[in-house]
Write an enzyme that holds these catalytic residues in place. Structure first.
Site, PDB file in Angstrom:
ATOM      1  N   ASN A 111       0.849  -1.192   0.000  1.00 39.53           N
ATOM      2  CA  ASN A 111       0.000   0.000   0.000  1.00 39.53           C
ATOM      3  C   ASN A 111       0.884   1.242   0.000  1.00 39.53           C
ATOM      4  OD1 ASN A 111      -2.457   1.680   0.534  1.00 39.53           O
ATOM      5  ND2 ASN A 111      -1.295   2.148   2.392  1.00 39.53           N
ATOM      6  N   GLU A 112       0.940   1.924  -1.105  1.00 39.16           N
ATOM      7  CA  GLU A 112       1.705   3.173  -1.275  1.00 39.16           C
ATOM      8  C   GLU A 112       3.011   3.164  -0.480  1.00 39.16           C
ATOM      9  OE1 GLU A 112      -1.288   6.270  -0.179  1.00 39.16           O
ATOM     10  OE2 GLU A 112      -0.211   6.460   1.703  1.00 39.16           O
TER      11      GLU A 112
HETATM   12  O1  AHR Z   1      -7.337   6.923   2.855  1.00 36.36           O
HETATM   13  C1  AHR Z   1      -6.630   7.357   3.964  1.00 36.36           C
HETATM   14  C2  AHR Z   1      -5.146   7.025   3.872  1.00 36.36           C
HETATM   15  O2  AHR Z   1      -4.559   7.694   2.813  1.00 36.36           O
HETATM   16  C3  AHR Z   1      -4.814   5.582   3.599  1.00 36.36           C
HETATM   17  O3  AHR Z   1      -4.801   4.811   4.738  1.00 36.36           O
HETATM   18  C4  AHR Z   1      -3.461   5.655   3.004  1.00 36.36           C
HETATM   19  O4  AHR Z   1      -3.197   4.579   2.143  1.00 36.36           O
HETATM   20  C5  AHR Z   1      -3.434   7.006   2.336  1.00 36.36           C
HETATM   21  O5  AHR Z   1      -2.319   7.716   2.628  1.00 36.36           O
END
Ligand code: AHR
Length: 651
Positions: A370-371
């Site tokens: 995730n990112e």
């Molecule tokens: O959507 C809120 C947050 O934004 C998520 O947890 C994260 O992946 C992003 O930075």
């Protein structure tokens, strides 16, 4: 011959003459939803459990003001007395270590026990039933009369039930409570009316009516509003929650399945607690219930780069699972695929079957990461997971990750890695001003169609006004045009409990009793519910200055092959009305009318708890002609659905 077939043939024939106007296949899974357990989205939100801290597992690690007795009160109102303590010596299960020990020395007039205040109170409705359960261990051995009641703030009883607890050793007691009065902020009181020593754990209360009436189910009104989007897929359980605050906080799916009293609870990265009562089984089941493909996202073997609050000082807090533990972690990933898709006779498929779902959940997509910050530590672990899944399950579409922004170092490095590995899909994220969305409507036109496809896993413009929603709508028409390279897109985050929001804006707000869809919600709903799998270019022409239209408006026309319906969308984020013409001659014989849905108002307007219905989609019918001239208002989204069914009936 079916109308849909004739229509497709006609369209293909008519468009064949002009290569630029050729219909193209686009993703059938374009618009879905992103569910993350933040802002009380799970506990205190979609998960219908009404008792807060039911297992006494809250701790200062979740939130510095919390402990095992948060949301609980020791109840001795009838002048009884005894000793209450939090114990760990003999729990129901080692995964669920804390429980309460009541040593009642004098039961007084009313009994001695515990009171829970729920999540901002327990909402109950007159005439409804509530399913109560508790695990008790009568250590002192005698039979103990127990009363459980829902009471208002003055102690007035709203409904109750009584039973006898008798056995040494942990035993589950289940009772139904019928409620006779409405109350938005009731409390649950559990009173034991005799001397004795008793362990108490897993105090639970669910409305009898949950979404689709599943046990351990979801809050019906909230789940229904989500279902009404008609999302093609649902991503879960996050977001940052997935990769966690440090390696120990990485979300481990295996900890979230099986009997709820045996699941491994843990701190939520958003500074509260995860009971994981809403776990992987419930996520898969919800996806199935709402017709959305499940898109689980697992950590890529590393924690969030902001772990330990390191974003504040600009360094990375990303930590990798030690390499000697990675083999087991990779196996966990493979086991998830077996849990979702394996036969009921397989090791993990059998656990799914034991939970009540022998049939597979048909997992098609799997997110890895995730990112994340694209470091050597990340790359090494991502490759291990990717290679193992790709080899064992070539049928699974793996989604890689390209950082938290629409450009920059992690974006570039993530794409480079995706190119090297030929990852099927990559996950782009962006939270930007509405103007960014309006200025970037050609972003995907130039994407190389031979590289990875794109999942825009998280995006939103910063705000919930109609203007924000329309900037998103304009952008989404361009996503449809690029639906051959953009495989999926999900607005983020999905839901937030008022008073507990860790992130704004969200698509849907709620409190204990009401649900408030934003204007952005209605835009997402129009696109998801009116999606197509074939893009029909060149049918709509707008009048006006191209330079202005390029940054304020967007149109798209798609065909939904399943129904044969044709859907036109005209999004106008500009300050003036726009006119145009739709050339519908390729459709052949037109139905007399089509459904026209418009979302329009003052651009500053938003839906909120104070004015929940400020902007709603308005539907009517519209008469169509082959050359259909239209005018749409300033600040509006217009959706026209031409039903193939209507034409078919005319013969
Ligand atoms: O959507 C809120 C947050 O934004 C998520 O947890 C994260 O992946 C992003 O930075």
């Amino acid at each position: 011959m079916r109308y849909g077939f004739v229509l497709t043939a006609l369209l293909l024939f008519c468009f064949a003459a002009n290569a630029q106007n050729k219909p193209k296949k686009i993703s059938p899974d374009l618009f879905g939803i992103f569910f993350e357990d933040l802002s009380y989205a799970a506990d205190g939100g979609l998960y219908a459990e009404l008792i807060q801290n039911r297992s006494f597992e809250y701790s200062p690690a979740d939130n510095r003001d919390w402990n095992s007795l948060t949301a609980w009160k020791y109840q001795t109102d009838g002048f009884g007395y005894g000793i209450i303590s939090v114990e760990t010596a003999a729990p129901i299960h080692p995964n669920n270590p804390h429980y309460i020990l009541l040593d009642i020395q004098d039961e007084g007039q009313k009994g001695v026990g515990l009171e829970n205040s729920g999540f901002d109170g327990i909402p109950v409705k007159a005439g409804k039933n509530y399913d109560f359960s508790v695990f008790l261990n009568v250590i002192s051995g005698e039979s103990l009369p127990v009363k459980v009641a829902l009471v208002d703030k003055n102690g007035k009883e709203l409904g109750s039930s009584s039973f006898t607890a008798a056995d040494k050793g942990w035993k589950k007691y289940a009772e139904q409570i019928h409620v006779n009065f409405d109350n938005d902020s009731a409390k649950l009181v559990l009173l034991i009316k005799a001397k004795g020593k008793v362990g108490v754990d897993m105090v639970s209360l669910f409305p009898e009516e949950t979404f689709k009436n599943h046990k351990n189910g979801l809050r019906a009104d909230l789940a229904q509003v989500i279902a009404d989007i008609k999302p093609k897929f649902m991503r879960f359980p996050g977001g940052c929650l997935t990769h966690g605050d440090g390696v120990a906080n990485i979300y481990r799916w295996k900890n979230t399945i099986g009997p709820v009293e045996q699941r491994v609870e843990q701190r939520n990265i958003w500074n509260y607690h995860q009971s994981v009562g809403l776990g992987y089984f419930e996520y898969f089941q919800f996806c199935e219930d709402i017709g959305a493909k499940p898109v689980p996202v697992l950590a890529a073997g590393v924690s969030c780069q902001n772990s330990g609050g390191t974003w504040k000082i600009g360094s990375t807090g990303q930590k990798g699972i030690p390499m000697d533990e990675m083999k087991a972690y990779v196996q966990d990933v493979l086991d998830l695929i077996e849990y979702a898709n394996g036969p009921a006779t397989s090791t993990w498929g059998a656990k799914r079957a034991a939970a009540g779902h022998p049939a597979p959940f048909n997992l098609e997509y799997l997110g890895i990461g995730n990112e994340d910050k694209i470091t050597g530590v990340f790359e090494e672990r991502f490759r291990m997971i990717y290679d193992a899944v790709h080899k064992a399950h070539p049928e699974i579409k793996i989604i890689g990750t390209v950082g938290p922004s629409p450009n920059g170092e992690d974006f570039e490095k993530g794409w480079k890695l995706a190119d090297q590995l030929s990852v099927g899909i990559v996950d782009e994220h962006y939270y930007e001003k509405p103007q960014w969305f309006l200025k970037n409507t050609t972003r995907y036109d130039s994407y190389n169609r031979r590289r990875s496809k794109v999942y825009i896993g998280e995006y939103a413009s910063w705000g919930n006004t109609l203007y924000n929603a329309l900037a998103e709508a304009v952008y989404m028409t361009h996503l449809e045009r690029n639906g051959d390279v953009v495989r999926m897109a999900s607005y983020a985050p999905l839901i937030a409990r008022i008073g507990h929001t860790s992130w704004n804006p969200n698509l849907i707000y709620f409190n204990g009793t009401k649900v408030f869809p934003t204007v952005n919600y209605y835009v997402q709903q129009q696109f998801a519910a009116n999606a197509g799998d074939v893009y029909l270019p060149g049918m709509v022409k707008l009048k006006g200055e191209k330079t202005t239209l390029d940054t304020t408006a967007g149109t798209s026309v798609v065909k939904d092959s399943a129904t044969g319906d044709i859907i036109l969308k005209i999004a106008n984020a500009g300050t003036t009305q726009i006119s145009g013409q739709a050339d519908l001659s390729a459709i052949g014989k037109l139905p007399e009318s089509a459904t026209l849905t418009v979302i329009s108002d003052n651009p500053e307007v938003k839906n909120g708890a104070d004015n929940p219905q400020a902007v709603l989609p308005q539907s009517s019918t519209v008469k169509l002609q082959k050359k259909w001239a239209f005018t749409v208002p300033a600040h509006s989204l217009t959706v026209v659905r031409i039903s193939a069914g209507t034409v078919g009936k005319q013969k």
